[in-house]
Design a protein around this motif. Structure first.
Motif, short mmCIF file in Angstrom:
data_model
loop_
_atom_site.label_atom_id
_atom_site.label_comp_id
_atom_site.label_asym_id
_atom_site.label_seq_id
_atom_site.Cartn_x
_atom_site.Cartn_y
_atom_site.Cartn_z
N LEU A 82 0.16 12.21 2.79
CA LEU A 82 0.94 11.04 3.21
C LEU A 82 1.02 10.98 4.73
N LEU A 118 -6.75 4.99 2.72
CA LEU A 118 -5.59 4.08 2.70
C LEU A 118 -5.12 3.78 4.12
N TYR A 157 -2.89 1.08 -8.65
CA TYR A 157 -4.27 0.80 -8.23
C TYR A 157 -4.50 -0.69 -8.04
N THR A 203 -2.15 9.59 6.16
CA THR A 203 -2.21 8.13 6.07
C THR A 203 -1.52 7.48 7.26
N LEU A 211 -5.71 10.40 -5.54
CA LEU A 211 -4.32 10.53 -5.11
C LEU A 211 -3.41 11.08 -6.21
N LEU A 248 1.30 9.40 -5.87
CA LEU A 248 1.61 10.79 -5.55
C LEU A 248 2.71 11.34 -6.45
N GLN A 255 0.77 4.14 -2.86
CA GLN A 255 0.48 5.55 -2.57
C GLN A 255 1.59 6.47 -3.03
N LEU A 310 0.82 -1.21 0.00
CA LEU A 310 0.00 0.00 0.00
C LEU A 310 0.86 1.26 0.00
N HIS A 350 -4.65 0.12 5.98
CA HIS A 350 -3.47 -0.27 6.77
C HIS A 350 -3.89 -0.78 8.14
N ILE A 364 -11.62 4.23 -3.64
CA ILE A 364 -10.44 4.70 -4.37
C ILE A 364 -10.44 4.18 -5.80
N SER A 386 -6.35 9.43 1.08
CA SER A 386 -5.21 9.06 1.92
C SER A 386 -5.68 8.52 3.26
N ILE A 422 -3.50 -1.68 -4.61
CA ILE A 422 -4.50 -1.33 -3.60
C ILE A 422 -5.61 -2.38 -3.57
#
Length: 370
Positions: free
Chosen positions: A39, A341, A264, A42, A326, A13, A9, A5, A345, A302, A338, A267
Motif C-alpha cells: 500500500l 495501481l 476488480y 502505491t 493483491l 488487501l 485496493q 482505486l 493513480h 491486474i 500495487s 479498477i
C-alpha cells in the motif's frame, strides 16, 4: 488520488488477509506486513508523473530482461514447480522477475507508442513483446507468458493500432511458432498432462482429491455468509496462493466473493475513465496518449490475471500457477500490482489536470466530441 482505486485496493488487501488467515494462520503477520508495504508503494508511485515512467521505460524494461536471463541460470523453484526456475534468491527472500517484466513491457510500449506513434512501427513493438514472452516461456512459465503476450496485444490496441494489423500479426506469429510449440510441449510434458487431466476431470465421480475439487468444496461450505477465519475444511498446498479465492469464499461466503469481483470492477472502471477523459483533450499530446496507454495496460495486467486465476479456481482452466492479484500470499506479485495501481493513480491525476473545465462535467462524458 482516485477514491475508487483506493477502495478497491484496500478491499482486496483485506480479503487477502482473511483468506490467508483461514488457509495459513502462521503467515498472517508476514502477509499483513507485506500488504502495508504494498500500500505504501502505491502511494509513492502515485506521486510520480507519467512522464517519469515513460522516460525510464526503456531502461526499466532492459533491466527486467537481464533479470529474466539471470533466472534461467541462477533461479530457483519450489517442490511443486515441476523443476522450473522462476525466482531469484535475494538472501532469505525470493523474487519473481516475470512479474516485473510485465510492468516493464507496459512502460516501454507506452513510451514507444507515445513518442513514435503507431504508423509503420509495429515491427519494433512486436519484437519487444516476443522477446519478453520468450524469456518467460523458457523458465518455463506458460501461464505468465500467455498473460504477457496478451498484455502486449492489449497495449497495441490501446495505443491505436488497427485491429486488422494486430490480427495479421497474431496469425503470422501463430503459423511461424507451430514447430516451436510442438517441441516445447515435448520438452515439458507436464503442461499437456495438466490440460488432459483437466479435460477428463468431468468423468471422475468425485474429483475432490485434487486441489481444484477441494477448493470447490470450500467454496460450497462457505455458503452465503461464510464461517469466519476458523480454518479451512480441507488443506491443500495452494490454498493461500493460487486458490486463495476458495479460502475467501469459505471465510466470507458468497458475499466476500462478490466484494472481490466488485473491487476488480472498480479498477476496470477507473482505468477506462482515464481513456475516456484523455479522448476529450484536443490536441492529444504524447504525454496524455502515453498516460492512457499506461492506465489501460496496468488495468489489464491486474484484472486479466485475476480473470485467469478465478477461471482456474472455478475449474474452467487447468492449473496455471498465477496468483490472484493483491490477494494471494506472495510479495513479488503484490508489490508489482500495487505499483501498477500507483501508475493508474498518476495517469488519472495527469489527465484530469489537462482537461478543459467543461470536460470535467461527468454528464458530458457520454456526449461524443465534435
Amino acid at each position: 488520488m482516485s477514491i475508487q482505486l483506493l477502495i478497491a485496493q484496500v478491499l482486496l488487501l483485506l480479503l487477502g488477509l482473511m483468506g490467508v488467515a483461514a488457509a495459513r494462520p502462521d503467515l498472517i503477520m508476514d502477509h499483513g506486513l507485506k500488504a502495508l508495504l504494498a500500500l505504501a508503494a502505491t502511494f509513492i508511485v502515485a506521486r510520480m508523473h507519467p512522464r517519469t515512467f515513460m522516460k525510464h521505460g526503456l531502461s526499466f524494461w532492459l533491466v527486467t530482461l537481464v533479470l529474466l536471463v539471470l533466472v534461467l541460470f541462477i533461479g530457483v523453484g519450489t517442490a511443486e514447480s515441476s523443476g522450473t526456475r522462476r525466482w531469484l534468491p535475494l538472501g532469505p527472500l525470493k523474487f519473481q522477475p516475470s512479474e516485473l517484466a510485465k510492468l516493464g513491457l507496459i512502460l516501454q510500449l507506452a513510451s514507444f507508442f507515445s513518442r513514435r506513434g503507431v504508423q509503420n512501427k509495429l515491427l519494433s513493438a512486436t519484437a519487444m513483446i516476443i522477446v519478453t514472452t520468450a524469456l518467460i516461456i523458457l523458465e518455463p512459465d506458460l501461464g505468465t507468458s500467455v498473460l504477457t503476450f496478451s498484455l502486449g496485444i492489449v497495449l497495441m490496441f490501446a495505443a491505436g493500432v488497427r485491429i486488422s494489423n494486430i490480427a495479421g500479426f497474431m496469425l503470422a506469429l501463430g503459423l511461424l511458432s507451430l514447430p516451436v510449440i510442438g517441441r516445447y510441449l515435448e520438452t515439458h510434458p507436464y503442461i499437456m498432462e495438466r490440460w488432459t487431466g483437466h479435460a477428463t476431470r468431468g468423468d471422475v465421480p468425485q474429483p475432490g482429491l485434487d486441489q481444484i475439487g477441494l477448493a470447490h468444496r470450500d467454496l460450497t461450505f462457505g455458503g452465503w455468509w461464510g464461517h469466519g477465519p476458523d480454518g479451512l475444511r480441507y488443506q491443500y498446498f495452494a490454498a493461500h496462493t493460487d486458490m486463495v479465492v476458495a479460502a475467501i469464499g469459505f471465510t466470507t461466503g458468497l458475499l466476500g466473493v462478490m466484494m472481490l469481483l466488485f473491487a476488480y470492477w472498480l479498477i476496470v472502471q477507473s482505468s477506462l475513465q482515464v481513456g475516456q477523459l484523455a479522448a476529450r483533450i484536443r490536441p492529444m499530446t504524447p504525454e496524455v496518449h502515453g498516460a492512457s496507454i499506461l492506465a489501460t495496460g496496468c488495468m489489464y495486467m491486474i484484472v486479466g490475471q485475476a480473470f485467469v486465476n478465478l477461471l482456474v479456481a472455478a475449474g474452467i482452466f487447468p492449473v496455471t500457477g498465477v496468483p490472484l492479484p493483491l490477494v494471494s500470499y506472495g510479495f513479488s506479485s503484490m508489490l508489482t500490482m500495487s505499483a501498477a495501481l500507483g501508475i493508474i493513480h498518476s495517469c488519472m491525476r495527469t489527465v484530469r489536470e489537462q482537461l478543459p473545465d467543461e470536460a470535467t462535467n461527468p454528464d458530458l462524458l457520454a456526449v461524443p466530441a465534435d
